[in-house]
Design a protein around this motif. Structure first.
Motif, PDB file in Angstrom:
ATOM      1  N   ASP A 279       0.828  -1.203   0.000  1.00  0.00           N
ATOM      2  CA  ASP A 279       0.000   0.000   0.000  1.00  0.00           C
ATOM      3  C   ASP A 279       0.865   1.257   0.000  1.00  0.00           C
ATOM      4  OD1 ASP A 279      -2.629   1.272   0.221  1.00  0.00           O
ATOM      5  OD2 ASP A 279      -1.953   1.882   2.226  1.00  0.00           O
ATOM      6  N   GLY A 282       2.060   1.944  -3.446  1.00  0.00           N
ATOM      7  CA  GLY A 282       1.037   2.040  -4.488  1.00  0.00           C
ATOM      8  C   GLY A 282       0.909   0.817  -5.370  1.00  0.00           C
ATOM      9  N   TRP A 284      -1.096  -1.598  -5.036  1.00  0.00           N
ATOM     10  CA  TRP A 284      -2.486  -2.016  -5.200  1.00  0.00           C
ATOM     11  C   TRP A 284      -3.171  -1.274  -6.350  1.00  0.00           C
ATOM     12  CZ3 TRP A 284      -3.121  -6.346  -2.837  1.00  0.00           C
ATOM     13  CH2 TRP A 284      -2.583  -6.586  -1.578  1.00  0.00           C
ATOM     14  N   ASP A 285      -2.579  -0.170  -6.785  1.00  0.00           N
ATOM     15  CA  ASP A 285      -3.205   0.633  -7.839  1.00  0.00           C
ATOM     16  C   ASP A 285      -3.260  -0.143  -9.147  1.00  0.00           C
ATOM     17  OD1 ASP A 285      -3.225   2.554  -5.903  1.00  0.00           O
ATOM     18  OD2 ASP A 285      -1.488   3.662  -6.697  1.00  0.00           O
ATOM     19  N   GLU A 286      -4.256   0.167  -9.965  1.00  0.00           N
ATOM     20  CA  GLU A 286      -4.370  -0.476 -11.273  1.00  0.00           C
ATOM     21  C   GLU A 286      -3.152  -0.185 -12.138  1.00  0.00           C
ATOM     22  OE1 GLU A 286      -6.445  -2.660 -12.591  1.00  0.00           O
ATOM     23  OE2 GLU A 286      -7.397  -2.851 -10.626  1.00  0.00           O
ATOM     24  N   GLU A 287      -2.628   1.019 -11.995  1.00  0.00           N
ATOM     25  CA  GLU A 287      -1.421   1.394 -12.728  1.00  0.00           C
ATOM     26  C   GLU A 287      -0.385   1.899 -11.716  1.00  0.00           C
ATOM     27  OE1 GLU A 287      -2.093   4.028 -15.946  1.00  0.00           O
ATOM     28  OE2 GLU A 287      -3.681   2.824 -16.845  1.00  0.00           O
ATOM     29  N   PRO A 288       0.386   0.974 -11.111  1.00  0.00           N
ATOM     30  CA  PRO A 288       1.368   1.380 -10.095  1.00  0.00           C
ATOM     31  C   PRO A 288       2.424   2.315 -10.675  1.00  0.00           C
ATOM     32  CG  PRO A 288       1.031  -0.997 -10.094  1.00  0.00           C
ATOM     33  CD  PRO A 288       0.373  -0.469 -11.329  1.00  0.00           C
ATOM     34  N   ALA A 289       2.977   3.148  -9.799  1.00  0.00           N
ATOM     35  CA  ALA A 289       4.052   4.043 -10.222  1.00  0.00           C
ATOM     36  C   ALA A 289       5.267   3.226 -10.649  1.00  0.00           C
ATOM     37  CB  ALA A 289       4.420   4.987  -9.078  1.00  0.00           C
ATOM     38  N   SER A 331      -4.279  -7.568  -8.344  1.00  0.00           N
ATOM     39  CA  SER A 331      -3.710  -7.293  -7.030  1.00  0.00           C
ATOM     40  C   SER A 331      -3.611  -8.568  -6.194  1.00  0.00           C
ATOM     41  CB  SER A 331      -4.548  -6.243  -6.299  1.00  0.00           C
ATOM     42  OG  SER A 331      -5.888  -6.683  -6.147  1.00  0.00           O
TER      43      SER A 331
END
Length: 365
Positions: A279, A282, A284-289, A331
């Motif tokens: 978390d 990031g 979990w984001d659909e488009e991680p950094a 995820s």
């Protein structure tokens, strides 16, 4: 002194009369009578004191920790109380009130301690913490009954706590003639894995009940009764079952903690730690950094290095993943992959790994 155990079980014996439970069925081959302790075959000892007159040369004294016996040869025995623990300041209070019926001296190390390890195994940790149990003290675990899965399980627990689990008819010298059995101490790493509600946390806690100092490290979200009362109740129940002297630390910085830790540490659990790490970066984001996955991997490797080099006795709980099911979400698949690798790497750097399923413990070689 010669301490003889003509019975070693709880008050009903093991198996209990007319009982057909699984535990009592398994105890048929190793039947045990209700606990009966005699000293030098001259008098019987109970939790409340001597059963009858005390022969000359012996002293039997009630203390906040239980009944203390001293023999003419200088042997020192404590028959530990099996009821609620004495309050932390009990010794100081009793020392100030000599007519209370308890010994007024502060606690001192003894040669042997008899503990009802079925009712209150945490007594062993309490007595180690107060100094009554030292490195040369023989701890005798008695009181087994069908509250424990089997005699074999009772013996396994005793070994984890550095205690003897004698059978009926066993006699021991006090002071002991053999060195007390060893128990795991730092640096020593144990990984306890299992599925949800498998009993893995209970197994981890059980392993540390006999330790004098335990840091319980919670890696999950702090309880917030206003935001999630059901979760707060779960956390409260979890906390209530731990011994009162365990210290709780809520942190996600496991690497720093392991590097500075001494004594005994319980981490519950690696899965929630990894969730928070993913978390933070990031993942979990659909488009991680860019680089998010590598940053998580760097945190995992730092944790593993701290795990490998720690000087503490550490028991860590983790979640067993996979079992042939492919998560339906991206995820979920990422979490499975990262936690699976973390578990494998931590297991490779652990002296012990156990799998818990349906409350049963399987040691993995």
């Amino acid at each position: 002194m010669r301490i003889r155990f003509t019975g070693t079980a709880g008050h009903a014996g093991w198996p209990a009369p007319q009982c057909t439970c699984a535990s009592c069925n398994q105890a048929q081959a190793d039947r045990r009578l209700p606990l009966r302790v005699t000293v030098d075959d001259r008098f019987r000892l109970r939790e409340s004191g001597a059963a009858g007159p005390v022969p000359q040369g012996y002293t039997v004294t009630p203390t906040p920790d239980g009944v203390r016996v001293e023999g003419p040869d200088g042997g020192r025995l404590l028959y530990a109380r099996s009821g609620p623990a004495a309050p932390p300041d009990a010794h100081a209070v009793e020392a100030a009130v000599p007519d209370s019926g308890f010994a007024s001296a502060p606690p001192q190390q003894v040669d042997m301690v008899i503990v009802d390890a079925a009712r209150r195994p945490e007594t062993i940790g309490e007595l180690r913490r107060s100094g009554v149990i030292g490195v040369t003290t023989a701890v005798v675990a008695v009181g087994g009954d069908h509250s424990v899965r089997s005699p074999r399980e009772f013996a396994r627990r005793a070994r984890l706590w550095g205690a003897f689990a004698p059978g009926d008819g066993h006699a021991m010298s006090c002071p002991p003639s053999v060195w007390p059995p060893s128990r795991p101490r730092g640096p020593h790493r144990v990984l306890v894995t299992g599925g949800a509600r498998s009993g893995k946390s209970a197994e981890a806690e059980l392993r540390l009940l006999a330790e004098p100092r335990v840091s319980y490290v919670a890696t999950g979200e702090p309880a917030d009764a206003d935001r999630d009362p059901e979760w707060a109740r779960r956390v409260a129940l979890h906390t209530a079952r731990r011994p009162r002297w365990w210290e709780t630390e809520e942190t996600r910085d496991l690497s720093s903690l392991l590097r500075r830790a001494g004594g005994a540490v319980l981490i519950d659990c690696l899965g929630t730690w990894l969730t928070a790490a993913m978390d933070r970066h990031g993942l979990w984001d659909e488009e991680p950094a860019p680089g998010a996955e590598k940053r998580v991997e760097a945190e995992v490797r730092d944790l593993l290095e701290a795990w490998r080099t720690t000087r503490a006795y550490v028991v860590a709980v983790t979640n067993e993943v996979g079992s042939g099911v492919v998560p339906a979400t991206r995820s979920g698949r990422l979490f499975r992959d990262h936690l699976g690798r973390l578990n494998q790497w931590a297991a490779a750097e652990s002296e012990e790994v156990v799998l818990v399923t349906a409350g049963r413990v399987l040691e993995l070689p």
